[in-house]
Design a protein around this motif. Structure first.
Motif, mmCIF file in Angstrom:
data_model
loop_
_atom_site.group_PDB
_atom_site.id
_atom_site.type_symbol
_atom_site.label_atom_id
_atom_site.label_comp_id
_atom_site.label_asym_id
_atom_site.label_seq_id
_atom_site.Cartn_x
_atom_site.Cartn_y
_atom_site.Cartn_z
ATOM 1 N N THR A 1 0.787 -1.234 0.000
ATOM 2 C CA THR A 1 0.000 0.000 0.000
ATOM 3 C C THR A 1 0.819 1.285 0.000
ATOM 4 N N ALA A 2 2.082 1.224 0.369
ATOM 5 C CA ALA A 2 2.917 2.424 0.427
ATOM 6 C C ALA A 2 4.312 2.092 -0.085
ATOM 7 N N ALA A 3 5.065 3.125 -0.435
ATOM 8 C CA ALA A 3 6.420 2.928 -0.954
ATOM 9 C C ALA A 3 7.242 2.058 -0.010
ATOM 10 N N ASN A 4 7.964 1.112 -0.600
ATOM 11 C CA ASN A 4 8.883 0.197 0.098
ATOM 12 C C ASN A 4 8.198 -0.888 0.929
ATOM 13 N N ASN A 5 6.880 -1.041 0.831
ATOM 14 C CA ASN A 5 6.240 -2.221 1.433
ATOM 15 C C ASN A 5 6.680 -3.430 0.609
ATOM 16 N N THR A 6 6.881 -4.567 1.270
ATOM 17 C CA THR A 6 7.324 -5.758 0.548
ATOM 18 C C THR A 6 6.432 -6.959 0.861
ATOM 19 N N SER A 7 6.422 -7.896 -0.059
ATOM 20 C CA SER A 7 5.752 -9.177 0.161
ATOM 21 C C SER A 7 6.714 -10.098 0.902
ATOM 22 N N SER A 8 6.225 -11.237 1.306
ATOM 23 C CA SER A 8 7.107 -12.231 1.930
ATOM 24 C C SER A 8 8.089 -12.747 0.877
ATOM 25 N N PRO A 9 9.342 -12.929 1.252
ATOM 26 C CA PRO A 9 10.328 -13.398 0.268
ATOM 27 C C PRO A 9 10.155 -14.879 -0.063
ATOM 28 N N VAL A 10 10.534 -15.211 -1.289
ATOM 29 C CA VAL A 10 10.511 -16.583 -1.778
ATOM 30 C C VAL A 10 11.950 -16.976 -2.099
ATOM 31 N N GLY A 11 12.429 -18.046 -1.496
ATOM 32 C CA GLY A 11 13.805 -18.478 -1.697
ATOM 33 C C GLY A 11 14.026 -19.215 -3.003
ATOM 34 N N PHE A 12 15.209 -19.041 -3.553
ATOM 35 C CA PHE A 12 15.656 -19.803 -4.721
ATOM 36 C C PHE A 12 17.180 -19.878 -4.664
ATOM 37 N N ASN A 13 17.746 -20.785 -5.434
ATOM 38 C CA ASN A 13 19.191 -21.007 -5.387
ATOM 39 C C ASN A 13 19.804 -20.978 -6.774
ATOM 40 N N ILE A 14 21.076 -20.631 -6.808
ATOM 41 C CA ILE A 14 21.904 -20.838 -7.991
ATOM 42 C C ILE A 14 22.930 -21.878 -7.578
ATOM 43 N N GLN A 15 22.924 -23.002 -8.295
ATOM 44 C CA GLN A 15 23.808 -24.104 -7.934
ATOM 45 C C GLN A 15 25.012 -24.137 -8.863
ATOM 46 N N LEU A 16 26.171 -24.290 -8.261
ATOM 47 C CA LEU A 16 27.420 -24.418 -9.006
ATOM 48 C C LEU A 16 27.928 -25.839 -8.825
ATOM 49 N N ASP A 17 28.232 -26.504 -9.931
ATOM 50 C CA ASP A 17 28.660 -27.902 -9.895
ATOM 51 C C ASP A 17 30.131 -28.050 -10.253
ATOM 52 N N ASP A 18 30.686 -29.163 -9.828
ATOM 53 C CA ASP A 18 32.032 -29.582 -10.230
ATOM 54 C C ASP A 18 33.083 -28.511 -9.922
ATOM 55 N N CYS A 19 32.949 -27.847 -8.775
ATOM 56 C CA CYS A 19 33.885 -26.789 -8.402
ATOM 57 C C CYS A 19 35.240 -27.381 -8.022
ATOM 58 N N ASP A 20 36.290 -26.680 -8.407
ATOM 59 C CA ASP A 20 37.638 -27.102 -8.037
ATOM 60 C C ASP A 20 38.299 -26.016 -7.200
ATOM 61 N N ALA A 21 39.555 -26.159 -6.914
ATOM 62 C CA ALA A 21 40.253 -25.246 -6.000
ATOM 63 C C ALA A 21 40.858 -24.029 -6.701
ATOM 64 N N THR A 22 40.501 -23.763 -7.958
ATOM 65 C CA THR A 22 41.088 -22.610 -8.647
ATOM 66 C C THR A 22 40.505 -21.281 -8.184
ATOM 67 N N ALA A 23 39.399 -21.302 -7.454
ATOM 68 C CA ALA A 23 38.798 -20.086 -6.882
ATOM 69 C C ALA A 23 38.297 -20.424 -5.479
ATOM 70 N N THR A 24 38.278 -19.418 -4.621
ATOM 71 C CA THR A 24 37.823 -19.642 -3.241
ATOM 72 C C THR A 24 36.463 -19.014 -2.967
ATOM 73 N N GLN A 25 36.018 -18.141 -3.874
ATOM 74 C CA GLN A 25 34.771 -17.429 -3.626
ATOM 75 C C GLN A 25 34.024 -17.191 -4.939
ATOM 76 N N ALA A 26 32.676 -17.187 -4.850
ATOM 77 C CA ALA A 26 31.840 -16.882 -6.016
ATOM 78 C C ALA A 26 30.791 -15.848 -5.621
ATOM 79 N N SER A 27 30.539 -14.921 -6.522
ATOM 80 C CA SER A 27 29.501 -13.901 -6.364
ATOM 81 C C SER A 27 28.677 -13.888 -7.643
ATOM 82 N N ILE A 28 27.476 -13.350 -7.554
ATOM 83 C CA ILE A 28 26.614 -13.246 -8.732
ATOM 84 C C ILE A 28 26.471 -11.778 -9.113
ATOM 85 N N ILE A 29 26.627 -11.508 -10.402
ATOM 86 C CA ILE A 29 26.413 -10.168 -10.961
ATOM 87 C C ILE A 29 25.095 -10.219 -11.728
#
Length: 180
Positions: A66-94
């Motif tokens: 009803t007003a600016a910045n009101n939000t609905s309940s959040p719905v979870g989802f995932n981004i899955q990364l497979d077959d990871c090796d040791a060439t990187a220690t961290q992942a972020s999403i752009i």
């Protein structure tokens, strides 16, 4: 003699039935199967189920937004990364998408009739921080381990200025994975 004649007649009849069954075979065009993918040189591979996923936000009442910045309940989802090796220690999403009033709000797809107004979609990273849809700013990073890794996100509707109006409220965003 009668048995031989009966046996030969049965075999001949079976052969005719078999030939008739083969004559009824029909082949028709079915369609096209598209095979899509990519070979990457990276620390992990994005799971096929994460590439083109749909997050169902469901129905939200206008009285929730009803007003600016009101939000609905959040719905979870995932981004899955497979077959990871040791060439990187961290992942972020752009994230990249059409911004809706602010860089951290995804604009709804425009529709000629029946589209909701005064509402956008906000995606939160694992730290609860709204992601930015500018194609350059990375989400909060996740530490990678060898094998499969899951990066959690949440999506919710957010009202812009004033009360949201009812209608279809869909949006699309693309993402890239940044490894460090």
């Amino acid at each position: 003699m009668k048995m031989k004649t009966l046996a030969l007649a049965s075999i001949a009849a079976f052969g005719l039935v078999s030939a008739a069954a083969q004559a009824d075979t029909v082949t028709v065009n079915g369609g096209t199967v598209h095979f899509k993918g990519q070979v990457v040189s990276a620390a992990c591979a994005v799971d096929a189920g994460s590439v083109d996923q749909t997050v169902q936000l469901g129905q939200v009442k206008t009285s929730t937004l009803t007003a600016a910045n009101n939000t609905s309940s959040p719905v979870g989802f995932n981004i899955q990364l497979d077959d990871c090796d040791a060439t990187a220690t961290q992942a972020s999403i752009i994230w990249n998408g059409t911004q809706g009033g602010a860089t951290n709000i995804l604009a709804l797809q425009s529709s000629s009739a029946g589209g909701a107004t005064n509402v956008g979609i906000q995606v939160l990273d694992k730290a609860g921080k709204p992601v930015v849809f500018d194609g350059a700013t990375a989400s909060t990073g996740s530490t990678l381990s060898t094998g499969t890794n899951t990066l959690p996100f949440q999506a919710r509707y957010i009202s812009l200025a004033g009360k949201a109006t009812a209608g279809t409220a869909n949006a699309d965003a693309t993402f890239k994975v940044q490894y460090q």
